[in-house]
Write an enzyme that holds these catalytic residues in place. Sequence first.
Site, PDB file in Angstrom:
ATOM      1  N   CYS A 138      -1.070 -30.000 -47.523  1.00 62.17           N
ATOM      2  CA  CYS A 138      -0.354 -29.386 -48.629  1.00 62.17           C
ATOM      3  C   CYS A 138       1.139 -29.702 -48.480  1.00 62.17           C
ATOM      4  O   CYS A 138       1.641 -29.614 -47.370  1.00 62.17           O
ATOM      5  CB  CYS A 138      -0.576 -27.881 -48.558  1.00 62.17           C
ATOM      6  N   PRO A 139       1.870 -30.052 -49.497  1.00 66.03           N
ATOM      7  CA  PRO A 139       1.522 -30.220 -50.897  1.00 66.03           C
ATOM      8  C   PRO A 139       1.342 -31.691 -51.301  1.00 66.03           C
ATOM      9  O   PRO A 139       1.529 -32.034 -52.458  1.00 66.03           O
ATOM     10  CB  PRO A 139       2.773 -29.660 -51.583  1.00 66.03           C
TER      11      PRO A 139
END
Lengths: 92, 409
Positions: free
Chosen positions: A10-11
């Site tokens: 993430c991200p």
Amino acid sequence: MKLDVRGEICPYPMMKATAALKKLKDGDDLEVVTDHPPALSTIPWEAAKMGYRAEIEEAARSEWRITLRKAEGALDPMQVMSQLSDVISRAS
Amino acid sequence: MADVALTSKAARWANGQALLGVFAAAALVWTLVGAGAQGLAFYWIMGMAFGFVFQRSRLCFTAAFRDLFLMQDGRLMRAVLAGLAIATVGFTVVMMDLLPRTGFGSVPSGAHVSPVGIHLIAGGLLFGFGMVVAGGCVSGSLYRVGEGYVASWAAVAGMLLGLELGSHTWNWWWSFSMGGGPVLWLPNYLGYGGSVTLVLAALAALYLTVLWWESRRPPLLAWSPPREPASAGVGAHLRSEARKVFVHGWPALAGGVALAGLNILLFVDDHPLGVTGELAVWADRAAGLVQLSAPPFIGEVLAGCNLVLMQGASWLTDTFFLDTGLVFGSFVAALGAREFKLRFPREKRRYLQSVGGGVFMGYGATIAIGCTIGAFFSAIPSLSVSGWIFAAALLGGSYLGVKALRFLP
């Protein structure tokens, strides 16, 4: 064009998908394969802001294919997302 | 129809795996209780409950701060603020019982109230930066370890390194800032009523600020897997309800509320959740193997958040079971939802990035005396000023982290 972001943290799935959309040729679709569930709401959202509609299908266990296709005219992201949730709940 | 049959077969397989996990966890509870360690069994169950809630709701503190900047999305931050408000009320009731009379400079035992100073700001900035770069904070990385994110294992390794580096410099930080820093506990100045009112008002104001920040864009919708076909009958109804809990992702708000409830329960028992202290113990034991243990700490220590290592003491402490329970609870939850999968980053530099972010986090958590859990999610409800200063520094660090992400393709 295909984009494989499996394994990414993430991200990055969202960031890489938006970067790929910026480079996408006119009329081409982007197919993103991801195993990061939060990306299923972030990618269609960011894509909608850039005028792309998303379709989500489960490709394998904990893997999804998100197809992003350019829409005619301007898109209302909120509307896209609610349509998407309809499609998802009707998919059964 | 074939698809439906396939799906239900896969669902049964997932249920079977998750049930095996539950049996294994129950066997450990049985063993601990049999050995007379009811307390440890309680912490193991609580750790599992935290892991379950984290995995189901994907309440990620990193994303709560980061997405404010990255996507102008405040869903998670609003869930965190709601959780903080509930925990504030619960913690206050617990503290009123522990210390009925305030204003004498003392602080209830177990409350997460720590000195304020440069160390807190520096720690928050380092931690906020590190968590964004690593893609998860301490609790976030622990629950992702349970989900099979291999990069999070690297982040945890980095944290251990950072925590040990921090432990080696603790005494310097103590003399420089922590030791002389004021311990500001709001009820000593405002009483319980005034403190709760002030904290709840501040949380409400922040909630509205986040809504305003998001207002130029509508909220993100959470994705949930396709629903099972509707069919009549009590059994089908129960199954569909169970899927909402065990298979579909929870709304972030449900996660914030559940975490607050669990944290209140922990404080009723003894002290609120802190996850980094145990990791610091692991790091120092590992360093001890190569004769590199940290020197003894001067000053006070805060259970759950920093190194509490007694010579010859057992490995099997309450925080050991909280941390390992968190990972195992998340693992079982992910199995049941068919979300467990070993996810290896394709790009090798991502491992390095996770380790690096982890080092920043570990060092930051040492000098701030806690992470997003101990120094923030357990500190603000403890009516401590330190939680607010750490939160502001985390926000600054996350902003810098988002800037850095653009240079880390």
